[in-house]
Design an enzyme around this catalytic site. Structure first.
Site, short mmCIF file in Angstrom:
data_model
loop_
_atom_site.label_atom_id
_atom_site.label_comp_id
_atom_site.label_asym_id
_atom_site.label_seq_id
_atom_site.Cartn_x
_atom_site.Cartn_y
_atom_site.Cartn_z
N CYS A 1 -1.96 -14.95 -59.99
CA CYS A 1 -3.42 -14.18 -60.60
C CYS A 1 -4.84 -15.49 -60.64
O CYS A 1 -5.37 -14.60 -61.84
CB CYS A 1 -2.43 -13.55 -61.00
SG CYS A 1 -1.79 -14.28 -62.58
N TYR B 1 -24.53 57.28 -50.44
CA TYR B 1 -26.14 56.44 -50.77
C TYR B 1 -27.68 57.52 -49.77
O TYR B 1 -27.15 58.13 -49.27
CB TYR B 1 -26.26 55.42 -50.98
CG TYR B 1 -25.35 54.63 -50.84
CD1 TYR B 1 -24.94 54.23 -52.47
CD2 TYR B 1 -24.76 53.31 -50.61
CE1 TYR B 1 -23.93 53.49 -52.63
CE2 TYR B 1 -23.78 52.36 -50.79
CZ TYR B 1 -22.92 53.02 -51.92
OH TYR B 1 -21.71 52.40 -52.74
#
Length: 561
Positions: A559, A62
């Site tokens: 229940c 680069y």
């Protein structure tokens, strides 16, 4: 600050390679490289040669050129120049560059913060001095729960409520194979949830080394390879966790005692194990070792879980003694000796001998090596960092989360705090509300709590009303032939609003989140009693206990709604 313009980069990976090359140049303290902008920003020593910088970039294929930069002030140090670059005219998070966030640690709080900060657009430098992943996955929650589960299976093979119809047997335990299985799962989770995520995120740079503060905007990192690097930051999160605390018992430091860390990686099960401690870690591991074959004695300075509602400690003590675990209440070791491979503990009630000694008396925050005073960060008497509900410390740019702070030491609290800290570091304003924080201890039966106990409510000036339901009133417990423990609800007197729940039951951890949500929703006990709960579940015990505020549940059908 030195600026480079870089051409030729094609992706974020290129920028990462350029960063690495620049940071290898002598005199470069840190570098931030942006592929999107084609720039590099470097903190360097004054003697660093510009040609060395451009040559390092050119070596990768680069091109780099020095950007126009403010004239150097020879009277100012490097730090002053960097601060000038990050001053009022160029606030972090602006258009020129992403916010630079440093995170010290890599556990639950650190990872949550790092990922959220990146999501908010920041660049993160994460610094870890040891194994990535922190306490929970490596030496805490994960390995301990694996060991506890294995011990539970061993216990059920040896003894269960159904032994009259299913023949019990003494299990042959190979601890080395169990340990290999345990460690393989730890390694798998660490890689999947920590290492792999960090490696795959280009916005997070990981440094392996130990950090300490230079001032309130920079860290010095002694890298594990022996080199040193300065990391500048706009915001910093301290998430360094905690380590086992060791009580000052004469002779203890001279002996090869265990902490939880050593206990969890032991490839043998000692014949006799002494445990000093009376809370979470001590009791989880004491029961696990007992179920895997150790003869366990617990030395409790007061009673088990003495900071909780007394009925919790009483229930766990009864369960432990029923399994053959010796619980010595109000007992302390005044002297420890290790002679010929045997521990001799001196107590007011005589000597206790053991093959191994586990110290589990709490954890101390990992803050002493951070030079927090250089950054103006205040700690309490125990060394924990003092923070507000937004995880802010006494220093404006520095936040903290997790076990190194004065927050409760739970990994889910740490992770939640880390996320909120990251939001606040990047311009938000959120708080962590711990008023309905559930907690679970993985003994058997488990201990689970949320909200106020009666004592806590009284301490805060809240008049309360409570009910305790023993498990012989819960159909699931009856069907399991295991009625150890209880469920207790604490309500605000007058309004009837649920403000706390304590439970000692098998799988209590699976019901406590329902209680937490009920508290968060500000339900009354009557509203909780009116909810639909599936029959033959342990969580139905919450409904049944709520019904006891107005009914005798012994007079209801199985229940009854």
């Amino acid at each position: 600050m030195t600026h480079l313009k870089i051409t030729g980069m094609t992706c974020d990976s290129c920028a990462e390679h350029v960063k690495e090359a620049l940071e290898r140049v002598p005199g470069v303290q840190s570098a931030f490289v942006s592929y999107a902008k084609g720039t590099a920003q470097l903190a360097i020593e004054p003697s660093t040669l510009p040609d060395a910088l451009t040559a390092a970039v050119a070596g990768l294929g680069y091109k780099a050129t020095l950007s126009d930069a403010p004239p150097a002030d020879n009277r100012a140090g490097l730090l002053d120049k960097i601060r000038g670059w990050t001053g009022a005219a160029d606030k972090p998070g602006g258009n020129e560059r992403p916010l630079q966030v440093a995170v010290i640690g890599s556990g639950g709080a650190a990872m949550a913060a790092a990922l959220k900060a990146v999501e908010q657009g920041a660049h993160v430098t994460l610094i870890e001095r040891g194994t990535v992943g922190g306490t929970c996955v490596n030496i805490g929650c994960v390995p301990s729960k694996i060991m506890i589960r294995a011990a539970h299976i061993a216990h059920l093979r040896r003894e269960s409520p159904f032994d009259s119809g299913i023949a019990a047997t003494v299990p042959a335990t190979d601890r080395s194979k169990l340990l290999a299985q345990q460690q393989a799962r730890v390694d798998e989770l660490r890689h999947a949830k920590y290492e792999g995520i960090l490696d795959g995120n280009p916005a997070i740079t990981v440094l392996h080394g130990e950090a300490h503060f230079k001032d309130d905007q920079s860290l010095v990192v002694r890298l594990n390879d022996g080199s040193e690097r300065v990391v500048m930051f706009d915001r910093c999160l301290v998430a360094t966790g905690a380590s086992p605390a060791v009580p000052p018992i004469p002779g203890l430091k001279e002996s090869p005692y265990w902490t939880s860390t050593e206990a969890l990686v032991s490839d043998t099960i000692p014949k006799r194990l002494a445990v000093i401690g009376s809370s979470v870690v001590a009791l989880e591991l004491a029961q696990a070792f007992a179920r895997l074959g150790s003869q366990v004695t617990i030395l409790a300075r007061s009673t088990l879980f003495f900071r909780e509602d007394p009925v919790i400690g009483e229930a766990v003590t009864a369960a432990f003694r029923a399994e053959g675990i010796e619980v010595l209440e109000h007992t302390q070791a005044s002297q420890v000796a290790h002679v010929d491979g045997e521990y001799v503990l001196t107590t007011a009630h005589g000597e206790l001998r053991a093959d191994k000694l586990l110290i589990a008396t709490g954890r101390a925050p990992n803050t002493h090596s951070l030079a927090l005073e250089a950054a103006g960060v205040v700690v309490n008497a125990q060394g924990a960092i003092v923070i507000d509900k937004g995880m802010r410390t006494s220093s404006p740019n520095i936040y903290a989360a997790g076990d190194c702070t004065d927050q409760p030491q739970f990994v889910y609290v740490a992770a939640a705090a880390g996320t909120r800290a990251a939001i606040n570091m990047t311009g938000g304003d959120v708080a962590l509300d711990l008023t309905a924080m559930p907690a679970v201890v993985f003994t058997d039966p488990q201990v689970a709590t949320v909200g106020y106990s009666e004592v806590d409510a009284h301490h805060d000036g809240i008049e309360s009303d409570s009910r305790l339901l023993t498990l012989d009133n819960v159909p699931r417990a009856l069907a399991n032939f295991d009625t150890r423990g209880f469920i207790k609800l604490v309500a605000e007197a007058g309004s009837g609003r649920l403000i706390g729940v304590q439970a000692v039951t098998p799988e209590a951890g699976e019901l406590i989140q329902t209680a937490a949500l009920a508290i968060r929703a500000r339900l009354t006990v009557q509203e909780l009693a009116d909810q639909l709960f599936p029959y033959l579940t342990m969580v139905e015990g919450l409904k049944l206990c709520a019904q006891t505020f107005t009914k005798d549940v012994k007079q209801l059908s199985c229940c009854a709604g």
